[in-house]
Design a protein around this motif. Sequence first.
Motif, PDB file in Angstrom:
ATOM      1  N   MET A 253       0.745  -1.014   0.017  1.00 47.23           N
ATOM      2  CA  MET A 253      -0.013  -0.025   0.100  1.00 47.23           C
ATOM      3  C   MET A 253       0.843   1.259  -0.025  1.00 47.23           C
ATOM      4  N   GLY A 254       1.816   1.185  -0.587  1.00 42.76           N
ATOM      5  CA  GLY A 254       2.723   2.459  -0.752  1.00 42.76           C
ATOM      6  C   GLY A 254       3.789   2.661   0.344  1.00 42.76           C
ATOM      7  N   GLN A 255       3.736   2.137   1.214  1.00 44.57           N
ATOM      8  CA  GLN A 255       4.584   2.243   2.572  1.00 44.57           C
ATOM      9  C   GLN A 255       4.736   3.692   2.961  1.00 44.57           C
ATOM     10  N   GLY A 256       3.710   4.568   2.887  1.00 43.51           N
ATOM     11  CA  GLY A 256       3.758   6.055   3.169  1.00 43.51           C
ATOM     12  C   GLY A 256       3.812   6.915   1.813  1.00 43.51           C
ATOM     13  N   ARG A 257       3.942   6.210   0.579  1.00 42.72           N
ATOM     14  CA  ARG A 257       3.730   6.906  -0.463  1.00 42.72           C
ATOM     15  C   ARG A 257       2.356   6.929  -1.008  1.00 42.72           C
ATOM     16  N   VAL A 258       2.005   8.110  -1.755  1.00 42.80           N
ATOM     17  CA  VAL A 258       0.604   7.956  -2.477  1.00 42.80           C
ATOM     18  C   VAL A 258       0.811   7.134  -3.640  1.00 42.80           C
ATOM     19  N   LEU A 259      -0.079   6.429  -4.070  1.00 39.25           N
ATOM     20  CA  LEU A 259      -0.318   5.614  -5.380  1.00 39.25           C
ATOM     21  C   LEU A 259      -1.335   6.230  -6.271  1.00 39.25           C
ATOM     22  N   GLY A 260      -0.924   5.999  -7.587  1.00 35.41           N
ATOM     23  CA  GLY A 260      -2.275   6.284  -8.596  1.00 35.41           C
ATOM     24  C   GLY A 260      -3.293   5.144  -8.626  1.00 35.41           C
ATOM     25  N   ALA A 261      -4.200   5.503  -9.397  1.00 33.89           N
ATOM     26  CA  ALA A 261      -5.355   4.595  -9.545  1.00 33.89           C
ATOM     27  C   ALA A 261      -4.863   3.073  -9.808  1.00 33.89           C
ATOM     28  N   ASP A 262      -4.452   2.994 -10.680  1.00 31.64           N
ATOM     29  CA  ASP A 262      -3.993   1.753 -11.147  1.00 31.64           C
ATOM     30  C   ASP A 262      -3.175   0.693 -10.017  1.00 31.64           C
ATOM     31  N   ALA A 263      -2.236   1.508  -9.543  1.00 27.68           N
ATOM     32  CA  ALA A 263      -1.290   0.692  -8.464  1.00 27.68           C
ATOM     33  C   ALA A 263      -2.157   0.611  -7.113  1.00 27.68           C
ATOM     34  N   ALA A 264      -2.982   1.461  -6.734  1.00 30.46           N
ATOM     35  CA  ALA A 264      -4.068   1.362  -5.800  1.00 30.46           C
ATOM     36  C   ALA A 264      -4.950   0.223  -5.679  1.00 30.46           C
ATOM     37  N   LEU A 265      -5.448   0.048  -6.787  1.00 23.75           N
ATOM     38  CA  LEU A 265      -6.514  -1.056  -7.264  1.00 23.75           C
ATOM     39  C   LEU A 265      -5.786  -2.353  -7.004  1.00 23.75           C
ATOM     40  N   ALA A 266      -4.528  -2.345  -7.649  1.00 21.61           N
ATOM     41  CA  ALA A 266      -3.671  -3.558  -7.580  1.00 21.61           C
ATOM     42  C   ALA A 266      -3.312  -3.961  -5.941  1.00 21.61           C
ATOM     43  N   GLU A 267      -3.166  -3.118  -5.235  1.00 21.09           N
ATOM     44  CA  GLU A 267      -2.893  -3.147  -3.920  1.00 21.09           C
ATOM     45  C   GLU A 267      -4.095  -3.338  -2.813  1.00 21.09           C
ATOM     46  N   LYS A 268      -5.196  -3.362  -3.688  1.00 23.00           N
ATOM     47  CA  LYS A 268      -6.588  -3.612  -2.967  1.00 23.00           C
ATOM     48  C   LYS A 268      -6.746  -2.322  -1.817  1.00 23.00           C
ATOM     49  N   MET A 269      -6.239  -1.209  -2.204  1.00 24.94           N
ATOM     50  CA  MET A 269      -6.700  -0.021  -1.525  1.00 24.94           C
ATOM     51  C   MET A 269      -8.066   0.470  -1.792  1.00 24.94           C
ATOM     52  N   VAL A 270      -8.472   0.210  -3.028  1.00 26.03           N
ATOM     53  CA  VAL A 270      -9.732   0.793  -3.561  1.00 26.03           C
ATOM     54  C   VAL A 270     -10.407  -0.326  -3.989  1.00 26.03           C
ATOM     55  N   ASP A 271     -11.437  -0.042  -4.287  1.00 32.10           N
ATOM     56  CA  ASP A 271     -12.747  -1.081  -4.975  1.00 32.10           C
ATOM     57  C   ASP A 271     -12.794  -0.909  -6.336  1.00 32.10           C
ATOM     58  N   GLY A 272     -12.287   0.177  -6.891  1.00 36.18           N
ATOM     59  CA  GLY A 272     -12.514   0.270  -8.478  1.00 36.18           C
ATOM     60  C   GLY A 272     -11.972   1.794  -8.747  1.00 36.18           C
ATOM     61  N   ILE A 273     -11.859   1.784 -10.071  1.00 39.19           N
ATOM     62  CA  ILE A 273     -11.522   3.300 -10.535  1.00 39.19           C
ATOM     63  C   ILE A 273     -12.663   3.814 -11.292  1.00 39.19           C
ATOM     64  N   SER A 274     -13.134   4.860 -10.816  1.00 35.94           N
ATOM     65  CA  SER A 274     -14.566   5.552 -11.383  1.00 35.94           C
ATOM     66  C   SER A 274     -14.518   7.272 -11.272  1.00 35.94           C
ATOM     67  N   THR A 275     -15.213   7.498 -12.252  1.00 43.95           N
ATOM     68  CA  THR A 275     -15.493   8.936 -11.975  1.00 43.95           C
ATOM     69  C   THR A 275     -16.698   9.255 -10.878  1.00 43.95           C
ATOM     70  N   PHE A 276     -16.732  10.448 -10.395  1.00 39.20           N
ATOM     71  CA  PHE A 276     -17.574  10.627  -9.383  1.00 39.20           C
ATOM     72  C   PHE A 276     -19.222  10.559  -9.744  1.00 39.20           C
ATOM     73  N   SER A 277     -19.265  11.296 -11.147  1.00 43.77           N
ATOM     74  CA  SER A 277     -20.713  10.786 -11.764  1.00 43.77           C
ATOM     75  C   SER A 277     -21.062   9.329 -11.890  1.00 43.77           C
ATOM     76  N   ASP A 278     -20.110   8.493 -12.401  1.00 43.87           N
ATOM     77  CA  ASP A 278     -20.364   7.035 -12.436  1.00 43.87           C
ATOM     78  C   ASP A 278     -20.538   6.471 -11.196  1.00 43.87           C
ATOM     79  N   VAL A 279     -19.982   6.858 -10.176  1.00 43.94           N
ATOM     80  CA  VAL A 279     -20.150   6.130  -8.861  1.00 43.94           C
ATOM     81  C   VAL A 279     -21.508   6.730  -8.480  1.00 43.94           C
ATOM     82  N   LEU A 280     -22.029   7.995  -8.529  1.00 51.46           N
ATOM     83  CA  LEU A 280     -23.304   8.314  -8.048  1.00 51.46           C
ATOM     84  C   LEU A 280     -24.418   7.644  -9.077  1.00 51.46           C
TER      85      LEU A 280
END
Length: 307
Positions: A253-280
């Motif tokens: 999960m980056g060990q203190g670094r911020v990660l971009g969307a693809d890397a964050a998804l690979a690390e299971k930090m998020v459930d998906g990559i989406s725009t605000f309107s699509d999530v809504l």
Amino acid sequence: MKRELLLAEFLATPWAMMPERLAAVTSVMNRWSRGDAATQAALKQVAADQSARNTRRQALANSAGNGIAVLPLYGVVTQRGNMVDDVSGPGSVSTQLFAAALRDAIADPAVGSILIDIDSPGGSVYGVAELADEIAAARSQKPVVAIANSLAASAAYWIGAQASELYVTPGGEVGSIGVWQAHFDYSEAMSRDGVKPTLISAGKFKVEGNPYAPLDDEARSFLQSRTDDYYAAFTKAVAKGRGVAISQVREGMGQGRVLGADAALAEKMVDGISTFSDVLKKMQRDAKSSKPKASRLAIARRELEIL
């Protein structure tokens, strides 16, 4: 020298925030403490940023509806009050005020689900654990979805990770899982200015870590333990919210670094990559599909009543 001591006290607070963002806030405090007036260019930027924040909040209010409450979590996270809304950038958000808005949404029978719109570099650790716990508890009452739109760093990720689902925009970033604080030693500078402080105190460790002297090993060890305690709470909360092992949070999960969307998804930090309107839109579809359908018997009874 008062300016340096004010900044030392400010930075000595444990922070769950991107260091470079805190440096920007510090530069503003530096100017405030000197009594220097902001340049016209800076004032124009502040006004533009305030207008952008207000426009964004109004857009959120307009997008709410269909049983969905949209709560903004923008800017530097603080515990009490919006402390830096009069500076450029995304302003600040109070954990206490946000928690109150969350409780209102939970209590409102017209609200079926909650969307947290996050754009924050993190902030002070104070009040974050309490807000994170409230969001985790709210999940058992109503769906709580969060989106990094476009930044959920440090304390903001701590908070967002407690949602039922967490998304990040395609160009967004999440992470910066860590805690830090600073100690400033102004003893040599004060000596050059002919200033020799004498501390009068009661309590063995009352003046431990003060900025008038170098940091000794015992004080350093205590400050490190304090930082470790907050980091332990941070990683434990993320592990629980994301449903992963604490070791995965600490070693990945980056060990203190911020990660971009693809890397964050690979690390299971998020459930998906989406725009605000699509999530809504997804939440609106989920809300419609989850509405209980009337049974055939109930429909027949209503038809009889009409007849």
